[in-house]
Design an enzyme around this catalytic site. Structure first.
Site, PDB file in Angstrom:
ATOM      1  N   SER A   1       0.841  -1.193   0.000  1.00 49.48           N
ATOM      2  CA  SER A   1       0.000   0.000   0.000  1.00 49.48           C
ATOM      3  C   SER A   1       0.874   1.238   0.000  1.00 49.48           C
ATOM      4  CB  SER A   1      -0.943   0.026   1.211  1.00 49.48           C
ATOM      5  OG  SER A   1      -0.207   0.178   2.414  1.00 49.48           O
ATOM      6  N   GLY A   2       0.260   2.368  -0.310  1.00 51.07           N
ATOM      7  CA  GLY A   2       0.972   3.636  -0.283  1.00 51.07           C
ATOM      8  C   GLY A   2       0.138   4.681   0.423  1.00 51.07           C
ATOM      9  N   ARG A   3       0.807   5.715   0.918  1.00 55.87           N
ATOM     10  CA  ARG A   3       0.112   6.805   1.599  1.00 55.87           C
ATOM     11  C   ARG A   3       0.720   8.135   1.183  1.00 55.87           C
ATOM     12  NH1 ARG A   3       0.872   4.780   6.657  1.00 55.87           N
ATOM     13  NH2 ARG A   3       3.085   5.167   6.363  1.00 55.87           N
TER      14      ARG A   3
ATOM     15  N   ASP B   1      12.794   3.234   1.970  1.00 53.47           N
ATOM     16  CA  ASP B   1      11.911   3.424   3.117  1.00 53.47           C
ATOM     17  C   ASP B   1      12.578   3.055   4.438  1.00 53.47           C
ATOM     18  OD1 ASP B   1      11.848   0.670   2.600  1.00 53.47           O
ATOM     19  OD2 ASP B   1       9.703   0.615   2.173  1.00 53.47           O
TER      20      ASP B   1
END
Length: 476
Positions: A26-28, A239
Site C-alpha cells: 500500500s501507499g500513503r 523506506d
C-alpha cells in the site's frame, strides 16, 4: 503537542511538508507538521499497491501508482496550503528503464522469478565473494544488478531510475539517484558511496543508465505536474533509511527492527563491515542518512502473516479479522516447534499456509486451529529477529542492550513480546509511522525548521519526545 494524526491546519510557527510513503502492499500521502514541541502526521490518502500479473511476469502498475500519488498530493495541498516541499520514499531495488519518450515498459516486481537467471549470469562474471567486498550487500536474488542481468532492455535505455526517483522525475523532470536507495542496487561502492563503474562495465550494464547521485536533504527540483511549484526534496528514499532516521535509539548499543512486509534487523554504524564472517551471515551494508551505515539482515516479516490471512480469506470467501486472530493466538501455548522464516520457499506469492505447513511437517490447520498456527508464525518471525540481533552484535563487536522495533510491527504486541522473550532483551516499540516521520524530518531539516544544523540524534530526540515507545520486558 504531538500525535500521529492531526486534522487542523498549520498553526503559528508550525511548518508543513508532504511525505509520499510507498510500500509493497500500500501507499500513503501524509502531511507532516513540525514546530516547537510539535511533530504530527496527518494521512490524507491511502491506496493499494501490489504486483500485477502480465504475460511476461509480475510487474508494478506504476501508472496507477503515479495517479494515486498525484491525487494524494493535490488533496494534501487542499487541506494544507502552507506545504513547503515534497519527499518520496519506497521499497528498494525495483526500477524503471527510460527512453526519450518515457518508460520502455512497466517495472518488474522484485518477486518475479526472472531474477534467478540474473544471479547465475552475474556470478559467472563476478563471484559473490568479490561482489560483497565491493558493494557490501547481502545476497538477495532480486538485488538490482541481478535484475539488470536478466533484463535485455537495459542496454537500450537512456536511464534507469528506482521507484522514488522515477516518481520524482515525473514531478520535476530531473533524473537522479538518491544515494541511500542507490546503495541497494549492488552497483554502489560500499566504501566511497559512488557508482562502481568498473563493476557495471564488467557486467555489461551501460554506465550511461546510472544517473547522478544526490544525498538526503538536497533539492531535486521544483514540481510541475502533480504538485506545481513545490520543491521536491531528496529524503532517505529507501523506506528503511527513512525509518531508521525516526528510530529513537536510546543507547549507543541499541539494535533496531524496522518491521513491515520485511523485518530489517541490525545496527547503525559509522563504517561498513565486509568481513568473510559478515558475508557468511548474509548481512548487508546499506547507505543511511548522514552517511551512516545500515548494517542489517533482511528477515521475512509480516509478509508471512498477511499472506496466510489472505489465503484463508480467499478460501472462506470472507475476510479473516487479523486483530481477533492475534488476540486468540496470544492465549495459545508457546509452540514447541518453529520454522525458518527465511526459508526460500516462502519468498513468492501463493499458498502460504500450505508452504509453512510443509516446513513444519504437518497438515494445513483446520479453521479451529488457525490461532495456534498464527502463533507459530509470529514466534518464528520473532525467533529470526532475535537470531539476527545476536549475529549483528557479534559481527560488530557490540553488546546489544535494547531493541527498538518500529513500523507496522510495533502494533503487534504478540510479536513484540515474543521478540523480547526470544532475544532476552527489552523491546521498545514505536513509532508505528517511522518511515513517514523520517521522511518529514529530513525535509524539515533541509528547510531550516530546526534553526541550526540539527544532527540525526537531534531529530531522534524529537521523535522520542513526541512518541514515547511501549516497553516489552523479556519474560524468563
Amino acid at each position: 503537542m504531538s500525535g500521529e494524526t492531526a486534522g487542523s491546519p498549520a498553526r503559528g510557527g508550525i511548518r508543513a511538508v508532504a511525505a509520499v510513503d510507498l510500500g509493497a502492499t500500500s501507499g500513503r500521502v501524509m502531511i507532516g507538521r513540525v514546530g516547537d514541541g510539535v511533530l504530527e502526521l496527518e494521512q490524507v490518502a491511502r491506496f493499494p499497491n501490489g504486483p500485477v500479473q502480465r504475460a511476461d511476469g509480475w510487474h508494478w502498475d506504476v501508472e496507477a501508482l503515479w495517479g494515486h500519488v498525484r491525487e494524494g498530493l493535490a488533496e494534501a495541498r487542499r487541506r494544507e496550503p502552507s506545504i513547503e516541499s515534497v519527499g518520496i520514499d519506497s521499497w528498494a531495488v525495483d526500477y524503471g528503464l527510460l527512453g526519450p519518450d518515457g518508460l520502455l515498459a512497466e517495472p518488474f516486481h522484485y518477486r518475479d522469478e526472472r531474477t534467478a537467471r540474473g544471479v547465475d549470469a552475474v556470478h559467472a562474471v563476478v563471484p559473490f565473494e568479490e561482489l560483497y567486498r565491493r558493494n557490501g550487500l547481502q545476497f538477495l536474488p532480486f538485488n538490482t544488478l541481478y535484475q539488470y542481468a536478466a533484463d535485455p532492455r537495459v542496454v537500450d535505455a537512456e536511464a534507469s531510475l528506482l521507484i522514488p526517483d522515477l516518481l520524482a522525475a515525473r514531478l520535476t523532470g530531473r533524473r537522479v539517484a538518491e544515494r541511500t536507495n542507490a546503495s541497494t542496487t549492488g552497483l554502489l561502492d560500499v566504501r566511497t558511496g559512488e557508482w562502481d563503474l568498473a563493476l557495471a562495465e564488467a557486467l555489461g550494464i551501460p554506465s550511461s543508465v546510472l544517473p547522478p547521485l544526490v544525498d538526503p536533504g538536497e533539492t531535486i527540483g521544483v514540481a510541475g505536474s502533480g504538485a506545481p511549484g513545490l520543491p521536491v526534496v531528496a529524503v532517505g528514499s529507501h523506506d528503511t533509511a527513512s525509518a531508521i532516521v525516526a528510530v529513537p535509539l536510546s543507547t549507543p548499543h541499541a539494535a533496531y527492527i524496522s518491521c513491515g512486509t520485511w523485518g530489517l534487523v541490525g545496527l547503525e554504524l559509522s563504517a561498513p563491515i565486509v568481513t568473510d564472517a559478515a558475508r557468511a551471515a548474509n548481512f548487508t551494508n546499506e547507505g543511511g542518512v548522514d552517511s551512516r551505515v545500515r548494517f542489517l539482515h533482511n528477515v521475512t516479516g509480516l509478509w508471512l502473516l498477511s499472506e496466510t490471512v489472505r489465503a484463508w480469506s480467499e478460501r472462506d470467501g470472507a475476510p479473516v479479522d487479523l486483530p481477533d486472530l492475534l488476540a486468540e493466538a496470544a492465549t495459545v501455548s508457546t509452540p514447541a516447534h518453529l520454522f525458518d522464516a527465511d526459508d526460500p520457499s516462502l519468498a513468492a506469492p501463493g499458498d502460504m499456509p500450505a508452504r509453512i505447513a510443509a516446513l513444519l511437517w504437518m497438515p494445513e490447520p483446520r479453521a479451529e486451529a488457525r490461532a495456534a498456527f498464527a502463533r507459530v508464525i509470529v514466534e518464528s518471525i520473532a525467533d529470526a529477529f532475535a537470531r539476527a540481533v545476536r549475529t549483528a552484535g557479534d559481527l560488530a563487536g557490540r553488546e546489544v542492550d535494547v531493541i527498538h522495533l518500529v513500523g507496522g510491527g510495533a502494533l503487534n504486541a504478540l510479536l513484540c513480546q515474543a521478540t523480547a522473550d526470544r532475544s532476552g532483551l527489552p523491546v521498545l516499540a514505536g513509532p508505528v509511522e517511522a518511515t513517514a516521520l523520517g521522511n518529514v524530518l529530513v525535509q524539515a531539516r533541509a528547510l531550516g525548521c530546526f534553526g541550526g544544523d540539527a544532527s540525526l540524534e537531534d531529530l531522534r530526540q524529537r521523535v522520542a519526545d513526541a512518541f514515547p515507545p511501549r516497553r516489552f520486558a523479556p519474560r524468563s
